[in-house]
Structures are given as structure tokens and as C-alpha cells.
Design a protein around this motif. Structure first.
Motif, PDB file in Angstrom:
ATOM      1  N   ASP C 143       0.830  -1.207   0.000  1.00 15.08           N
ATOM      2  CA  ASP C 143       0.000   0.000   0.000  1.00 15.08           C
ATOM      3  C   ASP C 143       0.858   1.248   0.000  1.00 15.08           C
ATOM      4  OD1 ASP C 143      -2.796  -1.146   2.017  1.00 15.08           O
ATOM      5  OD2 ASP C 143      -2.425  -1.160  -0.133  1.00 15.08           O
ATOM      6  N   LEU C 144       1.967   1.216   0.725  1.00 16.09           N
ATOM      7  CA  LEU C 144       2.858   2.380   0.715  1.00 16.09           C
ATOM      8  C   LEU C 144       3.464   2.589  -0.663  1.00 16.09           C
ATOM      9  CD1 LEU C 144       4.703   1.983   4.096  1.00 16.09           C
ATOM     10  CD2 LEU C 144       3.183   3.819   3.450  1.00 16.09           C
ATOM     11  N   PHE C 145       3.866   1.484  -1.324  1.00 11.70           N
ATOM     12  CA  PHE C 145       4.408   1.630  -2.671  1.00 11.70           C
ATOM     13  C   PHE C 145       3.365   2.205  -3.617  1.00 11.70           C
ATOM     14  CE2 PHE C 145       8.374   0.111  -1.957  1.00 11.70           C
ATOM     15  CZ  PHE C 145       8.492  -1.223  -1.653  1.00 11.70           C
ATOM     16  N   GLU C 146       2.120   1.749  -3.431  1.00 12.61           N
ATOM     17  CA  GLU C 146       1.102   2.216  -4.363  1.00 12.61           C
ATOM     18  C   GLU C 146       0.800   3.688  -4.134  1.00 12.61           C
ATOM     19  OE1 GLU C 146      -2.283  -0.203  -4.345  1.00 12.61           O
ATOM     20  OE2 GLU C 146      -3.194   0.843  -6.032  1.00 12.61           O
ATOM     21  N   ARG C 147       0.855   4.085  -2.872  1.00 13.90           N
ATOM     22  CA  ARG C 147       0.619   5.499  -2.583  1.00 13.90           C
ATOM     23  C   ARG C 147       1.690   6.376  -3.215  1.00 13.90           C
ATOM     24  NH1 ARG C 147      -2.096   8.264   1.758  1.00 13.90           N
ATOM     25  NH2 ARG C 147      -3.040   6.301   2.331  1.00 13.90           N
ATOM     26  N   LEU C 148       2.927   5.860  -3.240  1.00 14.21           N
ATOM     27  CA  LEU C 148       4.018   6.692  -3.739  1.00 14.21           C
ATOM     28  C   LEU C 148       4.149   6.602  -5.251  1.00 14.21           C
ATOM     29  CD1 LEU C 148       6.540   8.381  -3.217  1.00 14.21           C
ATOM     30  CD2 LEU C 148       7.787   6.306  -2.866  1.00 14.21           C
ATOM     31  N   GLY C 150       2.230   4.322  -7.546  1.00  7.80           N
ATOM     32  CA  GLY C 150       1.122   3.918  -8.392  1.00  7.80           C
ATOM     33  C   GLY C 150       1.076   2.442  -8.713  1.00  7.80           C
ATOM     34  N   ALA C 151       2.134   1.710  -8.429  1.00  9.47           N
ATOM     35  CA  ALA C 151       2.120   0.279  -8.737  1.00  9.47           C
ATOM     36  C   ALA C 151       2.538  -0.478  -7.493  1.00  9.47           C
ATOM     37  CB  ALA C 151       3.081  -0.034  -9.876  1.00  9.47           C
ATOM     38  N   ARG C 152       2.179  -1.745  -7.440  1.00 10.42           N
ATOM     39  CA  ARG C 152       2.459  -2.503  -6.233  1.00 10.42           C
ATOM     40  C   ARG C 152       3.810  -3.177  -6.267  1.00 10.42           C
ATOM     41  NH1 ARG C 152      -2.187  -4.777  -3.467  1.00 10.42           N
ATOM     42  NH2 ARG C 152      -1.383  -6.855  -3.802  1.00 10.42           N
ATOM     43  N   TRP C 153       4.170  -3.793  -7.359  1.00 12.34           N
ATOM     44  CA  TRP C 153       5.392  -4.598  -7.348  1.00 12.34           C
ATOM     45  C   TRP C 153       6.488  -4.006  -8.198  1.00 12.34           C
ATOM     46  CZ3 TRP C 153       5.595  -8.530  -4.037  1.00 12.34           C
ATOM     47  CH2 TRP C 153       4.393  -9.049  -3.580  1.00 12.34           C
ATOM     48  N   SER C 154       6.182  -3.711  -9.436  1.00 11.48           N
ATOM     49  CA  SER C 154       7.249  -3.295 -10.334  1.00 11.48           C
ATOM     50  C   SER C 154       6.954  -1.878 -10.754  1.00 11.48           C
ATOM     51  CB  SER C 154       7.288  -4.229 -11.538  1.00 11.48           C
ATOM     52  OG  SER C 154       8.091  -3.683 -12.514  1.00 11.48           O
ATOM     53  N   TYR C 155       7.539  -0.938 -10.028  1.00  8.74           N
ATOM     54  CA  TYR C 155       7.093   0.438 -10.179  1.00  8.74           C
ATOM     55  C   TYR C 155       7.938   1.256 -11.125  1.00  8.74           C
ATOM     56  CZ  TYR C 155       9.047  -0.977  -5.730  1.00  8.74           C
ATOM     57  OH  TYR C 155       9.703  -1.648  -4.753  1.00  8.74           O
ATOM     58  N   ASN C 156       9.118   0.770 -11.529  1.00  9.09           N
ATOM     59  CA  ASN C 156       9.972   1.527 -12.456  1.00  9.09           C
ATOM     60  C   ASN C 156      10.125   2.968 -12.000  1.00  9.09           C
ATOM     61  OD1 ASN C 156       9.972  -0.807 -14.059  1.00  9.09           O
ATOM     62  ND2 ASN C 156       8.164  -0.116 -15.117  1.00  9.09           N
ATOM     63  N   PHE C 157      10.406   3.140 -10.725  1.00  4.10           N
ATOM     64  CA  PHE C 157      10.393   4.462 -10.126  1.00  4.10           C
ATOM     65  C   PHE C 157      11.742   5.153 -10.249  1.00  4.10           C
ATOM     66  CE2 PHE C 157       8.320   7.506  -7.720  1.00  4.10           C
ATOM     67  CZ  PHE C 157       9.020   7.872  -6.596  1.00  4.10           C
ATOM     68  N   PHE C 158      12.820   4.351 -10.406  1.00  8.34           N
ATOM     69  CA  PHE C 158      14.137   4.958 -10.475  1.00  8.34           C
ATOM     70  C   PHE C 158      14.467   5.241 -11.917  1.00  8.34           C
ATOM     71  CE2 PHE C 158      14.232   4.141  -6.279  1.00  8.34           C
ATOM     72  CZ  PHE C 158      14.472   2.836  -5.883  1.00  8.34           C
ATOM     73  N   LEU C 159      14.897   6.432 -12.194  1.00  9.30           N
ATOM     74  CA  LEU C 159      15.264   6.822 -13.542  1.00  9.30           C
ATOM     75  C   LEU C 159      16.667   7.392 -13.513  1.00  9.30           C
ATOM     76  CD1 LEU C 159      12.007   8.712 -14.368  1.00  9.30           C
ATOM     77  CD2 LEU C 159      12.645   6.467 -15.138  1.00  9.30           C
ATOM     78  N   PRO C 160      17.373   7.381 -14.644  1.00 10.31           N
ATOM     79  CA  PRO C 160      18.701   7.987 -14.622  1.00 10.31           C
ATOM     80  C   PRO C 160      18.595   9.465 -14.274  1.00 10.31           C
ATOM     81  CG  PRO C 160      18.349   6.790 -16.650  1.00 10.31           C
ATOM     82  CD  PRO C 160      17.055   6.803 -15.939  1.00 10.31           C
ATOM     83  N   GLY C 161      19.188   9.862 -13.173  1.00  7.95           N
ATOM     84  CA  GLY C 161      19.096  11.253 -12.751  1.00  7.95           C
ATOM     85  C   GLY C 161      18.282  11.440 -11.501  1.00  7.95           C
ATOM     86  N   GLY C 162      17.680  10.401 -10.957  1.00  6.95           N
ATOM     87  CA  GLY C 162      16.920  10.588  -9.728  1.00  6.95           C
ATOM     88  C   GLY C 162      15.747   9.641  -9.652  1.00  6.95           C
TER      89      GLY C 162
END
Lengths: 156, 169, 371
Positions: C143-148, C150-162
Motif C-alpha cells: 500500500d505504501l508503494f502504491e501510494r508513492l 502507483g504500482a504494487r510490485w514493479s514500479y519503475n520508479f528509479f530513472l537515470p538522474g533521480g
């Protein structure tokens, strides 16, 4: 100027095995890259394990350079006391890529050499159990990670 | 060549049960069968944690009667959860052939449906090249609500089956 | 099939590719009565060819398949790949992004260790309910991941640069609430499970791995630290914000299955402390420096190492000036640990009934070893 420990290692290697080491450099703190010659590769590996303390095998893989007619085999090693990571590389000719197996020295390279054989076609002489690791046993399609691999291989 | 007859026609011929009563019997049989689908515990890929969350305590799948079970002879559904590689495709086929009739296949996730993010890989296979599929559930990974919705679609499909089980006649 | 020969008085059991534990692999047991003489791991049932398809994706698009290597622990794997891209492109990361990255990686680590703990409890056959308890605890994190993101398992949240987005309003309070809930649960797990006489009988003394063997055979992660070797990439080569966070590297000396479990358990405690430190002290600032979407890298190479929940992951990326990487070599932790697993039958006496406990104390994720 005080030498860093990585440079001290390179100097020691150059001093003892000048004919075996082609090129050695420090990439970053705690990362050393060595390009070795194919002849005497086994002796260099044994010296790295026994005298310089690279006991902890990490992995092994290969890179295909078809335009330069070579495949580079890379062994990743770790020294538990100094925490250096060493990438030991050797260039092999593309049509007859063969190397003595490093399982004599680091036993855990067994799985990685099996994978390199089925993905690139490198022969490892003296490997105890050379059977395909990841691909199906009836795979007929060629070496998948080479750059000239086309198509999808054997039927399911 | 004998023609296939349904159980309904045979029982009607033999026991002369009128059709409306037989429809009620069939409705009850369909209701009972649809609430006891036992899928086989066969998670091949990365959708597996989502499958386990669905059978966990929050999105409980067992209230619909779906109990993942280990032995293939006692199951009646394969939920292919996750990517099917070439080495695995043969085993999916073996498992499908070992299950007793009636049997269903559910393809959970984008990978068995159409290879998903690995669409140009030499080592992945679409599962409907190997076994016939009844329900496709898209998503990467599908949300637990989507998996439950897919299983409910399978339940509707089972309830509406006219010919129960293996061929008779 | 391509297997070694059997000796005449030994029976070969195939723990087939479909089995009630997690993942797909085939393990052949050569047994004589109850004692297992040899273990042979037949991997490759989940091979997807990730290394080949990454050569057909641009740097940014490659984050999507690589995160699917280990689904319970996607943050650490994604971070390894993104660190390699940043080294290849020469992109700087702002400090706030590093702290957020560390927090998410630690949450993913707790997620994975909960999974491993639940499976090891289920493997004893006596505590399958514990696995269902851990699914509830994982829902808090998901639930915390989804709040931050939008996805539960594989969020692809890290991008080059931040990272992709900043922390939303009230997120830090929710995180601290979740941590306090999880701390209570872990105290209960310790009392009910780890200090349980039956669990101790099943796990203590089972498949002991000595320190020399662990180093010689290339073990990594909790398997290595459970045998007394003090190696952790987060402390040896700090990445993200680990240089600023206070944590200890947990080691145990016994080397048996219980020691490996205890390492994971205490690592969860350390991760909870780290997340709390980040939630309280995260510095302000931007969360992303823009890297071009279709960037070209200079010819060269980049080698990044991260500590995932299962061990050390290495991503060696070779670039040749194009928009796709030339070759990506993934040094998978589970492949190293599976070799250790094969040798355990020779190093220590393993019974058939011990094999599930031993497998889950090594904590393999076969999608990671097969890539």
C-alpha cells in the motif's frame, strides 16, 4: 606520492608476470581490470588466487565483438580481505574460442562457464560437467548471445 | 462413428425426466462445479507474488472456492501465472494432459498471453501455442482484483456449460 | 536428458519443475534411504533471455524488463541497472533522490525477507499459516508503494538522474505508522516462530556451511553472512544514501539454516531503522536532474554493484556510442547460491526431509538465476 593499494597490486603483478599481463588499469577505487594473454592464463589465475588472495569467485561472462573478430571472456573475482573486485579478461578468436577451464582454480565458475559455452560457443577444456545450463537440451538454434544470432532456435 | 449425445438427452430418454426439472438439476450442478475450481500450483514467472497475495488474507481467493493444490491429478485448472519459457512449455503440455477432464486453462498476465515485455526474446513462448486457453487475464502483473475478475469469468463459463464432462455416447 | 550417471544402489528422485514451493526448477536428489548423496540443480525453466533483449532497448526502456528479474525485490535490481546507466552517461543525482532511493530499497528488502521467512516456515510443513500472516504484512508495504508510485510490485520508479516523483503529502507519517505496525509484528514472529522448539529442531544444525567453504564456493548475501563473513556492498562500496545512514552488517557464525534465517530477521530490523531515519531526516531539494530520454553514451563500460535481498547483483554494461547498450552482463546472486546449494549435500549430511528447509534458507528466486 603514496601508491594506492590497487596500484600496488598492479605493480606486483607486472613485476612477477610481465609476460602474462597485457594491460592492467584501475577503473575506480576498489575495481581493477586486467587484460591477460591466453597463453599462461591458468598460471596467472593460480597466482591471483594463491598469492594475491582473490579467493571469492563472483561470476564469469563474455562479450562478442564481431567486427574485431574476437570474443572477450571476463572473470569477476573478489578479494575478501581487501574488498577489491577484479575483472580478469582474455581475448579469444571468434572461430575457435577455447580456454582452459577455471574450475580447476575457482570451483564455482562451473555454472558460469556452462552458460558461456551455450550462449557464445566458447570451449572450456577440462570442465567437469559441460551440459547446457539454461537452454533446453535439444536446442539447435545456435549461440543466442552472439551478435549474428538470428531466429528463435529449436521448437518447444 | 457414434454421435455425441449429451448427458441430458440420455437421461431424458431413459428416465423420462421433464426438461424444466433437468434444467434445475443442471443449474445446481453448475453452481457446485463453479465454486470448487482447484488450480494447480504452477507459477512460472514474475506474476507469482501477486498470485500469492490473491490467495492471501486480504484478497482471499478461497472464498470463491479456489484452492491452489499441488497434485496435478486432483486439480481441474491450470493457472499459467507468468512467462513460459521453451524448456517449460513441454511441461505445461504434460501437466495439461495429466489432468482429468473437465479441465480449464487460465493465462494470467501479459507474458503467457502475448509474451509481455519479452516480446522479442528467443526463449519465450505464448501459452496458447501449447495448450488451449479458456480465459486470458492481462496485466503486468495483473491487480488482484483483475485476477479475481478473470476467475469469475471462468466461473460463468463453467456454469453455462451444457455438456458436462467427457463425451458420452 | 543431460544428467550425470547414477550409481547402482542409489535412487534418483526428480523434484520436478512443478512443485509446491516457489519458483520453477528441477532438483534431482540422489538418495540412499533418507540421506541425500548428491543434489543436482537443473536450471533454465524460467529463462527469458533478458541479456539479449536489453541490447534491443534504449537505456530508459531497458528498466522495464530488468525489474522483472526478481518481483519481490524490484527496487534493488532496478537501482543496479540505473546506477550503471548513470555511470555510463555521467549523470549526477541530487541528494534527496538518493535518500528516497535508499528508503524504497529498504522497503523492498523487507518485502523480500518476509517472503523468504514465510516460505521457510512453510517448508517445515508445520507452519503454513505463517506464510499467510506475512502476506498481510506485505500488504502494508505494498500500500505504501502504491501510494508513492502507483504500482504494487514493479514500479519503475528509479530513472537515470533521480526518482520519478517527489514524496506526496503525509507520506512520511504513513511510513512511520507502517513501521510501528511492522515492528510489533516482528516481535510476535520472533516469539512465536524463531524461538519455537520445533522450528529450532528443524532448522538448527541443518546444512552447515563453514566460513572457508562459503568463500571458496562463492556464496553471497545472507548465505555468506550467515557463515560469518562480513561482506555487504552497502557498506563496502556505498551507493545511494548508504554512506549517511546508520546500520550494522548482520553476521551469524553458526552457518546453518537457522543462522541464515536469523540474518534475514535482524536485517529486517536494521531496514526498519533505516526507513525511519530517512522518513525523519530526508533533506530537501530536487528529486531529479533531467537526463535526455534517448541518450547516447560514449563507448566504454560501467560496472555497478548493489546489495539485493538475496545477495550481490552486478550489472556490467558495455556501451558503444549508440542508444542501446552493446551488452549487459548480469551477475546474478541466485546463480552463485545455487552452486553452494549443490555442494551442500557433500559438505554436510542432508536428509530428504531437510531439503525444503535448506532450499528456502538459501532463498533462491529462479527467475533471477535464469534471467
Amino acid at each position: 606520492m603514496p601508491e594506492s593499494a590497487e596500484e600496488a597490486l598492479i605493480e606486483a603483478l607486472r613485476a612477477e608476470h610481465l609476460d602474462l599481463v597485457e594491460e592492467a588499469r584501475v577503473i575506480r577505487p576498489k575495481r581493477v581490470a586486467i587484460l591477460a594473454r591466453r597463453e599462461g592464463f591458468l598460471d596467472l589465475a593460480r597466482a591471483l588466487r594463491d598469492e594475491h588472495g582473490f579467493l571469492h569467485p563472483v561470476s564469469a561472462g563474455a562479450v562478442d565483438y564481431p567486427k574485431e573478430y574476437r570474443i572477450q571472456m571476463i572473470y569477476y573475482l573478489m578479494n575478501p580481505s581487501s574488498r577489491f573486485m577484479l575483472t580478469l579478461r582474455v581475448d579469444l578468436p571468434r572461430d575457435e574460442a577455447s580456454l582452459p577451464s577455471m574450475t580447476r582454480i575457482w570451483e564455482a565458475m562451473s555454472f558460469h562457464e556452462r552458460e558461456a559455452k551455450e550462449m557464445f560457443g566458447i570451449d572450456f577444456e577440462g570442465h567437469p560437467n559441460m551440459v547446457p545450463l539454461l537452454l533446453p537440451p535439444d536446442w539447435r538454434g545456435g549461440y543466442p548471445l552472439r551478435k549474428d544470432f538470428e531466429g528463435e532456435g529449436a521448437e518447444p | 462413428m457414434q454421435e455425441e449425445t449429451t448427458i441430458k438427452e440420455r437421461i431424458f430418454e431413459r428416465y423420462h425426466i421433464p426438461m424444466p426439472i433437468y434444467n434445475v438439476i443442471e443449474y445446481i450442478a453448475g453452481w457446485a462445479r463453479k465454486y470448487s475450481i482447484w488450480p494447480i500450483h504452477f507459477v512460472t514467472g514474475c506474476c507469482s507474488p501477486e498470485f500469492m497475495q490473491v490467495s492471501g488474507s486480504r484478497f482471499d481467493m478461497e472464498r470463491l472456492g479456489i484452492l491452489p493444490f499441488a497434485s496435478v491429478r486432483q486439480c481441474d485448472c491450470i493457472m499459467v501465472v507468468g512467462v513460459v519459457s521453451r524448456k517449460m512449455a513441454m511441461r505445461v503440455k504434460y501437466l495439461y494432459e495429466q489432468m482429468g477432464e473437465p479441465k480449464y486453462v487460465v493465462s494470467v498476465g501479459a507474458c503467457p498471453t502475448g509474451k509481455g515485455p519479452f516480446y522479442d526474446s528467443y526463449a519465450t513462448v505464448k501459452v496458447d501455442e501449447v495448450v488451449p486457453v479458456d480465459v486470458y487475464i492481462p496485466g503486468c502483473p495483473p491487480r488482484p482484483e483483475a485476477i479475481i475478475h478473470g476467475m469469475m469469468i471462468l466461473q460463468e463459463k463453467i456454469r453455462k456449460e451444457v455438456k458436462v464432462g467427457a463425451r458420452v455416447g | 536428458m543431460s544428467e550425470p550417471e547414477i550409481k547402482p544402489d542409489i535412487m534418483r528422485i526428480s523434484w520436478g519443475p512443478q512443485h509446491p514451493m516457489s519458483g520453477q526448477t528441477r532438483i534431482l536428489l540422489d538418495v540412499d534411504g533418507e540421506i541425500v548423496h548428491r543434489l543436482i540443480a537443473d536450471l533454465g525453466f524460467t529463462h527469458r533471455g533478458i541479456e539479449k533483449i536489453l541490447e534491443n532497448r534504449t537505456f530508459m526502456k531497458g528498466i522495464i524488463p530488468i525489474e522483472r528479474m526478481v518481483m519481490v525485490d524490484t527496487a534493488n535490481i532496478g537501482l543496479g541497472y540505473v546506477l550503471a546507466i548513470e555511470e555510463a552517461l555521467g549523470v549526477e543525482v541530487p541528494e534527496r533522490a538518493n535518500w528516497i532511493r535508499s528508503m524504497i530499497c529498504e522497503m523492498a528488502r523487507i518485502n523480500s525477507h518476509l517472503y523468504a521467512f514465510g516460505l521457510q516456515a512453510e517448508a517445515t510443513g508445520y507452519f503454513p499459516a505463517v506464510f499467510l500472516w506475512t502476506t498481510v504484512d506485505r500488504e502494508v508495504l505494498l500500500d505504501l508503494f502504491e501510494r508513492l508510485t502507483g504500482a504494487r510490485w514493479s514500479y519503475n520508479f528509479f530513472l537515470p538522474g533521480g526518482v520519478n516523483a517527489d514524496l506526496p503529502e503525509g507520506f512520511q507519517d504513513k511510513v512511520i505508522e507502517g513501521i510501528q505496525y511492522l515492528r510489533g509484528r516482528f516481535a510476535q514472529y520472533w516469539d512465536a516462530m524463531v524461538e519455537n522448539a520445533i522450528f529450532e529442531m528443524r532448522c538448527e544444525g541443518v546444512a552447515v556451511l563453514t566460513r572457508e567453504d562459503a568463500l571458496r564456493l562463492g556464496a553471497t548475501g545472507p548465505v555468506l553472512r550467515g557463515s560469518g563473513v562480513d561482506m555487504d556492498v552497502r557498506r563496502d562500496e556505498p551507493y545511494a544514501a548508504y554512506g549517511d545512514l546508520n546500520f550494522k552488517v548482520i553476521t551469524e557464525t553458526a552457518g546453518d539454516s537457522m543462522a541464515r534465517l536469523k540474518v534475514r530477521f535482524h536485517e529486517i530490523g536494521q531496514s526498519l531503522d533505516m526507513i525511519e531515519q530517512v522518513a525523519n531526516e530526508v533533506p530537501g531539494g530536487p528529486v531529479r536532474t533531467r537526463a535526455p530520454l534517448f541518450a547516447r553514451a560514449k563507448p566504454g563500460e560501467a560496472l555497478s554493484r548493489v546489495e539485493t535481498a538475496r545477495g550481490e547483483l552486478g550489472i556490467h554494461m558495455f556501451t558503444d556510442g549508440g542508444m542501446n547498450p552493446y551488452r549487459v552482463k548480469i551477475n546474478s546472486p541466485t546463480l552463485r547460491n545455487m552452486y553452494v546449494f549443490e555442494r551442500l549435500a557433500e559438505l554436510d549430511e542432508v536428509l530428504i526431509a531437510d531439503v525444503p528447509v535448506v532450499i528456502n534458507s538459501i532463498d533462491p528466486w529462479y527467475l533471477d538465476s535464469d534471467r
